[in-house]
Each structure stands twice: as structure tokens, then as C-alpha cells.
Design a protein around this motif. Structure first.
Motif, mmCIF file in Angstrom:
data_model
loop_
_atom_site.group_PDB
_atom_site.id
_atom_site.type_symbol
_atom_site.label_atom_id
_atom_site.label_comp_id
_atom_site.label_asym_id
_atom_site.label_seq_id
_atom_site.Cartn_x
_atom_site.Cartn_y
_atom_site.Cartn_z
ATOM 1 N N GLN A 1 0.689 -1.143 0.096
ATOM 2 C CA GLN A 1 -0.042 -0.086 0.037
ATOM 3 C C GLN A 1 0.710 1.297 -0.042
ATOM 4 O OE1 GLN A 1 -3.524 0.396 0.005
ATOM 5 N NE2 GLN A 1 -3.825 -1.829 -0.451
ATOM 6 N N GLY A 2 2.031 1.168 -0.285
ATOM 7 C CA GLY A 2 2.800 2.248 -0.385
ATOM 8 C C GLY A 2 2.482 3.460 -1.312
ATOM 9 N N SER A 3 2.617 4.765 -1.001
ATOM 10 C CA SER A 3 2.147 5.806 -1.560
ATOM 11 C C SER A 3 2.848 6.115 -3.024
ATOM 12 C CB SER A 3 2.261 7.133 -0.807
ATOM 13 O OG SER A 3 3.335 7.653 -0.366
ATOM 14 N N SER A 4 4.050 5.643 -2.964
ATOM 15 C CA SER A 4 4.879 5.617 -4.426
ATOM 16 C C SER A 4 4.563 4.622 -5.246
ATOM 17 C CB SER A 4 6.188 5.709 -4.117
ATOM 18 O OG SER A 4 6.878 4.259 -3.551
ATOM 19 N N LEU A 5 3.597 3.687 -5.098
ATOM 20 C CA LEU A 5 3.455 2.212 -5.698
ATOM 21 C C LEU A 5 2.196 2.546 -6.745
ATOM 22 C CD1 LEU A 5 3.870 -0.483 -3.094
ATOM 23 C CD2 LEU A 5 5.569 0.498 -4.706
ATOM 24 N N LEU A 6 2.335 3.100 -7.906
ATOM 25 C CA LEU A 6 1.483 3.615 -8.942
ATOM 26 C C LEU A 6 0.617 2.319 -9.256
ATOM 27 C CD1 LEU A 6 -0.089 5.954 -10.135
ATOM 28 C CD2 LEU A 6 1.584 5.683 -11.883
ATOM 29 N N THR A 7 1.400 1.131 -9.266
ATOM 30 C CA THR A 7 0.702 -0.409 -9.742
ATOM 31 C C THR A 7 -0.759 -0.317 -8.602
ATOM 32 O OG1 THR A 7 2.367 -1.303 -8.132
ATOM 33 C CG2 THR A 7 2.785 -1.378 -10.527
ATOM 34 N N THR A 8 -0.648 -0.023 -7.397
ATOM 35 C CA THR A 8 -1.712 -0.090 -6.422
ATOM 36 C C THR A 8 -3.108 0.484 -7.242
ATOM 37 O OG1 THR A 8 -1.402 1.598 -5.256
ATOM 38 C CG2 THR A 8 -0.435 -0.476 -4.710
ATOM 39 N N MET A 9 -2.917 1.523 -7.873
ATOM 40 C CA MET A 9 -3.929 2.234 -8.299
ATOM 41 C C MET A 9 -4.415 1.677 -9.612
ATOM 42 S SD MET A 9 -4.980 4.714 -6.394
ATOM 43 C CE MET A 9 -6.148 5.459 -7.259
ATOM 44 N N SER A 10 -3.370 1.243 -10.422
ATOM 45 C CA SER A 10 -3.561 0.624 -11.700
ATOM 46 C C SER A 10 -4.331 -0.996 -11.697
ATOM 47 C CB SER A 10 -2.431 0.413 -12.460
ATOM 48 O OG SER A 10 -2.375 -0.532 -13.725
ATOM 49 N N GLN A 11 -4.085 -1.586 -10.402
ATOM 50 C CA GLN A 11 -4.506 -3.014 -10.309
ATOM 51 C C GLN A 11 -5.845 -3.074 -9.473
ATOM 52 O OE1 GLN A 11 -1.100 -4.829 -8.573
ATOM 53 N NE2 GLN A 11 0.237 -4.699 -10.364
ATOM 54 N N SER A 12 -6.259 -1.819 -8.848
ATOM 55 C CA SER A 12 -7.434 -1.729 -8.017
ATOM 56 C C SER A 12 -8.584 -1.355 -8.666
ATOM 57 C CB SER A 12 -7.149 -1.303 -6.605
ATOM 58 O OG SER A 12 -6.553 0.022 -6.931
ATOM 59 N N ASP A 13 -9.771 -1.630 -8.111
ATOM 60 C CA ASP A 13 -11.040 -0.901 -8.673
ATOM 61 C C ASP A 13 -11.930 -0.284 -7.314
ATOM 62 O OD1 ASP A 13 -12.097 -3.141 -7.384
ATOM 63 O OD2 ASP A 13 -12.708 -4.337 -9.053
ATOM 64 N N ALA A 14 -11.254 -0.122 -6.471
ATOM 65 C CA ALA A 14 -12.204 0.512 -5.286
ATOM 66 C C ALA A 14 -10.950 0.897 -4.097
ATOM 67 C CB ALA A 14 -12.963 -0.499 -4.634
ATOM 68 N N TYR A 15 -11.447 1.845 -3.051
ATOM 69 C CA TYR A 15 -10.750 1.899 -1.926
ATOM 70 C C TYR A 15 -11.607 1.222 -0.788
ATOM 71 C CZ TYR A 15 -9.240 6.405 -4.462
ATOM 72 O OH TYR A 15 -8.771 7.387 -5.185
ATOM 73 N N ILE A 16 -10.749 0.696 -0.033
ATOM 74 C CA ILE A 16 -11.598 0.509 1.238
ATOM 75 C C ILE A 16 -11.213 1.728 2.207
ATOM 76 C CG2 ILE A 16 -10.918 -0.988 3.320
ATOM 77 C CD1 ILE A 16 -10.223 -3.360 1.689
ATOM 78 N N VAL A 17 -12.225 2.338 2.923
ATOM 79 C CA VAL A 17 -11.816 3.420 3.496
ATOM 80 C C VAL A 17 -12.062 3.243 5.065
ATOM 81 C CG1 VAL A 17 -12.813 5.905 3.985
ATOM 82 C CG2 VAL A 17 -13.115 4.858 1.624
ATOM 83 N N LEU A 18 -11.130 3.375 5.693
ATOM 84 C CA LEU A 18 -11.110 3.028 7.182
ATOM 85 C C LEU A 18 -11.068 4.542 7.835
ATOM 86 C CD1 LEU A 18 -8.417 0.165 7.186
ATOM 87 C CD2 LEU A 18 -10.893 0.053 7.021
ATOM 88 N N ALA A 19 -11.907 4.693 8.828
ATOM 89 C CA ALA A 19 -11.960 5.715 9.554
ATOM 90 C C ALA A 19 -10.659 6.158 10.412
ATOM 91 C CB ALA A 19 -13.068 5.920 10.670
ATOM 92 N N ALA A 20 -10.410 7.426 10.646
ATOM 93 C CA ALA A 20 -9.300 7.821 11.508
ATOM 94 C C ALA A 20 -9.300 7.279 12.569
ATOM 95 C CB ALA A 20 -9.521 9.504 11.454
ATOM 96 N N ASP A 21 -10.138 6.780 13.433
ATOM 97 C CA ASP A 21 -10.084 6.125 14.644
ATOM 98 C C ASP A 21 -9.861 4.792 14.647
ATOM 99 O OD1 ASP A 21 -12.543 5.737 13.915
ATOM 100 O OD2 ASP A 21 -13.218 6.700 15.977
ATOM 101 N N SER A 22 -9.977 4.348 13.401
ATOM 102 C CA SER A 22 -9.825 2.806 13.361
ATOM 103 C C SER A 22 -8.639 2.080 13.440
ATOM 104 C CB SER A 22 -10.146 2.470 11.807
ATOM 105 O OG SER A 22 -10.289 1.141 11.569
ATOM 106 N N PRO A 23 -8.598 0.951 14.282
ATOM 107 C CA PRO A 23 -7.376 0.517 14.602
ATOM 108 C C PRO A 23 -7.035 -0.604 13.577
ATOM 109 C CG PRO A 23 -9.059 -0.674 15.931
ATOM 110 C CD PRO A 23 -9.823 0.445 15.287
ATOM 111 N N GLY A 24 -7.798 -0.779 12.471
ATOM 112 C CA GLY A 24 -7.674 -1.920 11.609
ATOM 113 C C GLY A 24 -8.649 -2.805 11.586
ATOM 114 N N VAL A 25 -8.960 -3.723 10.914
ATOM 115 C CA VAL A 25 -10.187 -4.631 10.849
ATOM 116 C C VAL A 25 -9.641 -6.058 10.696
ATOM 117 C CG1 VAL A 25 -11.833 -3.047 10.114
ATOM 118 C CG2 VAL A 25 -10.389 -4.659 8.348
#
Length: 412
Positions: free
Chosen positions: A372-396
């Protein structure tokens, strides 16, 4: 427990969006365009119909136009005329007669019902007998049942779609007033950047953000003014900002808005205009700036490609919609079950690039890409959605539900 993913002064995404939308007034200049060239443009004036649609009562089926009362008085009906789509209106029906009629043809005077040809039995002498129960008024499209004269068919601020162009054509509108194209000056900053097509020297990287952003801007109907790559030189950047300001409604730069020694864009923005917000509580995309230059607005995007795309999609797209006079609507979110654990530190809203699908039970499932690195443009090319986690979320954990934003037509 204190978060290790927070920085003082960070703005939430919703707060940043409200700040931006609250300061932008829509453009008032418009142009008249032929509808053949108006796809994707934004209407600057309401469109009212000057006619009825359909313009006259017409048949919704191939069949026979009849008087409903004749079906009880006559065993068989004589076919006395044939009416095709595009023909003038037929002759009035006499008692005991009917008209062979085709889909779209005008209903002859006196007829009030159309019998589908499948429900009519034709004899050798050309008469017909109806062999099904028929309701009065069946299979007739009434004049004006879709659109009436004076009815508003499209509202100012609407971005025209393919169906809208057909709708305009159907009421005889050949040209419409649309908001002029938003002029956007685009530049990338950084000594390390070079354009594709030349050999890299040690320490250099290929500049990619301008290709992504220019494509997205053109999909939004903008006129793109490409300022290319500007080195990390304060005088060169200042001059580029001044030149861009005279030519554009919005100036966008990528890079130069973080906290490094060479991040000069925010400094120049404060000198020439004003910084309205800086730093977002989102990941990726924290180093984002919004402000004003003397005659234009400014959006400073992060240099990392994914961060630039996320902040563009979440903040610059609403900015452009507001400038064009469109209503800014929140992105639609759906609930999806994750099939793997997602780790996250509380502090910032997280946009994880993901794949989304529907399983055999009809449940939406989502899987975050492993990197999920912010420099990895491949992640935008290979995905079709965002999983949106709230600011206070500790993960799922695997099996939990998350909010998902499917990529819209802009990103796909």
C-alpha cells in the motif's frame, strides 16, 4: 494510548472539503455548443421543451387501431387503412372498421386502443377478430406523456451524458449553453524529475504525475496548460506560479508541499496569495495544500503518485465540479466484507487500494492489495476501489465489514 500517526494541525477530509467548496464560486462565462460536441460539458442554463413528447398519440406496438366500443358490437372488424410511422394522420375510423398500424405511427381519429397483432386473428377476407381481452387505451403512447411543452428537461449545472444528448435531440434542441472549459495550469516540481523517453541519470526518476493528472483533467472537460517540470529553485517556481496564475482558473502542482528543505510551493503560495489549508489527516495524501494566487485558485498535491491521485480524486474533483457549477455530491459507499486482516494505526483516514467482488451468496467482498505504499502506482492500476478506514480505526479483522468506494468512471 497516543497515536503515532498524527501531526498537529492536520485537517479532516470533510473539513478540508467544506473549506474548499465554501471559497469557490462557479464560473459565469459560457459558450453555445452543438449538442454533438457537448458530451461531458456542464449546462449553464436550464433547458425547457418547446414541444410535446410524443408530439401526437402514437402506437406502442405493431397491430390494429380500433374503437374499443366496436369490440362488443362487431364480431369482426374490417381493415380499411394502413398507417406507418412517419405517415400523416390516417382517416377517421368508421364504426366496425380498424386500421393496420405500425409502432410509432399516429393514431387515426376515433381510435382509442391498439390491439397487438399477436392478439388478432386475420381471416382470408382481410377482416380481423380479436381473441384476447383488451383494456381501453392499451398500447397507445399519449401525446406529452413523457414531456410537455414548457417542461424543464435538464437543469443548469448538469454534466451532460450520452442519454442527455439524445433527449435534447428528441425535443429538437440542436445547441446548448455550457460553462466554458475550466483552464488548469499543471506543473510538476523537483530536481530529480525527468520526462519519459530520455535515459535516467543517477538520482533521477521519471515524472509520471502530470500524465495521470492531465488525463483526469481532460476527462473532466478541462483545458490543460502544461508547464512541465519546474526545478526546486524558488525564483523559477515563483515565475512559474505567476505565469500560470495569469492563464488559468486553477493552478495544480505536484510535489513541493511537504516539509522538506526543497518543498517551496507552499512558501511561494503564502508569498503571492494565501494558504487556506495544509496537511490532511488522510493516508495517503497528508501533504496537500489549497489556497489562492492573485487571480486563481491553487491545489498543491503530494509528489508520491498514489497520494497525488487520491487527493485529486477526493478534493480537486469536487473543486472542479464546484467551479463548473455542478452540485458536489459525496461519493457513494457500500459495505463489503474483508477476507484478510488489515492493520492500521489510528490517527488518519486510510484509503486502501482494493479489489471488490460479489460472492455466490450476493455478499460484497473486498481484499486490500498486499502493498500500500504511496509511491506504488501499480496499486491504483490494479485496484478498482478504495477500502476507507476511519481515522480512529485500529484496523479490521478478516470477516469484518468495511466501507468501500468503487472507482468511478474517472478512475477506470
Amino acid at each position: 494510548m497516543a497515536s503515532c500517526d498524527t501531526t498537529p494541525g492536520m485537517r479532516t477530509l470533510d473539513d478540508a472539503l467544506q473549506t474548499i467548496i465554501g471559497q469557490i464560486l462557479p464560473l459565469t462565462e459560457s459558450e453555445l455548443l452543438d449538442i454533438a460536441a457537448a458530451d461531458g460539458r456542464v449546462l449553464s442554463a436550464d433547458v425547457l421543451s418547446t414541444m410535446s413528447v410524443p408530439p401526437a398519440d402514437n402506437s406502442a406496438m405493431d397491430g390494429y387501431a380500433v374503437r374499443i366500443e366496436d369490440l362488443t358490437e362487431y364480431d369482426r372488424l374490417e381493415v380499411t387503412q394502413r398507417v406507418m410511422a412517419g405517415d400523416p394522420m390516417g382517416q377517421p375510423l368508421e364504426p366496425g372498421t380498424c386500421a393496420r398500424i405500425m409502432t410509432g405511427a399516429m393514431i387515426p381519429p376515433g381510435a382509442d386502443t391498439v390491439i397487438m397483432q399477436e392478439d388478432a386473428e386475420v381471416s382470408n377476407d382481410g377482416t380481423i377478430r380479436v381473441r384476447a381481452a383488451i383494456k381501453p387505451g392499451s398500447n397507445i403512447r399519449k401525446a406529452g406523456e413523457e414531456i410537455e411543452p414548457g417542461q424543464q428537461v435538464l437543469q443548469a449545472g448538469r454534466r451532460l451524458r450520452a442519454a442527455d444528448l439524445g433527449l435534447l435531440a428528441s425535443i429538437g434542441v440542436g445547441s446548448v449553453n455550457v460553462v466554458r472549459r475550466i483552464r488548469v495550469a499543471l506543473m510538476a516540481t523537483g530536481n530529480e524529475l525527468v520526462r519519459p523517453g530520455v535515459p535516467l541519470q543517477p538520482g533521477q526518476i521519471y515524472e509520471s504525475n502530470s500524465f495521470v493528472l492531465a488525463s483526469l483533467l481532460r476527462r473532466m472537460g478541462c483545458e490543460v496548460i502544461d508547464f512541465g517540470i519546474i526545478n526546486d529553485d524558488i525564483d523559477a517556481l515563483r515565475q512559474a506560479f505567476l505565469n500560470a496564475d495569469t492563464q488559468a482558473d486553477l493552478v495544480i502542482s505536484s510535489g513541493g508541499v511537504s516539509v522538506g528543505e526543497a518543498d517551496l510551493s507552499r512558501q511561494i503560495l503564502a508569498e503571492l496569495g494565501s494558504v487556506e489549508l495544509w496537511k490532511l489527516a488522510i493516508k495517503p495524501g497528508k501533504p496537500f495544500a489549497f489556497g489562492r494566487l492573485p487571480t486563481s485558485f491553487y491545489a498543491g498535491l503530494p509528489g508520491n503518485p498514489v497520494s497525488a491521485m487520491v487527493t485529486f480524486h477526493q478534493l480537486v474533483v469536487p473543486m472542479l465540479r464546484r467551479l463548473a457549477g455542478e452540485e458536489v455530491k459525496p461519493l457513494l459507499k457500500l459495505d463489503a466484507m474483508v477476507d484478510e486482516k488489515i492493520r492500521k494505526r489510528p490517527g488518519r483516514m486510510d484509503f486502501q487500494r482494493a479489489i471488490v467482488w460479489k460472492d455466490d451468496e450476493g455478499v460484497f467482498r473486498a481484499r486490500a492489495l498486499p502493498r500500500q505504499g504511496s509511491s506504488l502506482l501499480t496499486t491504483m492500476s490494479q485496484s478498482d476501489a478504495y477500502i476507507v478506514l476511519a481515522a480512529d480505526s485500529p484496523g479490521v479483522d478478516a470477516g469484518e465489514y468495511v466501507k468501500v468506494v468503487l472507482f468511478d468512471g474517472l478512475l477506470t
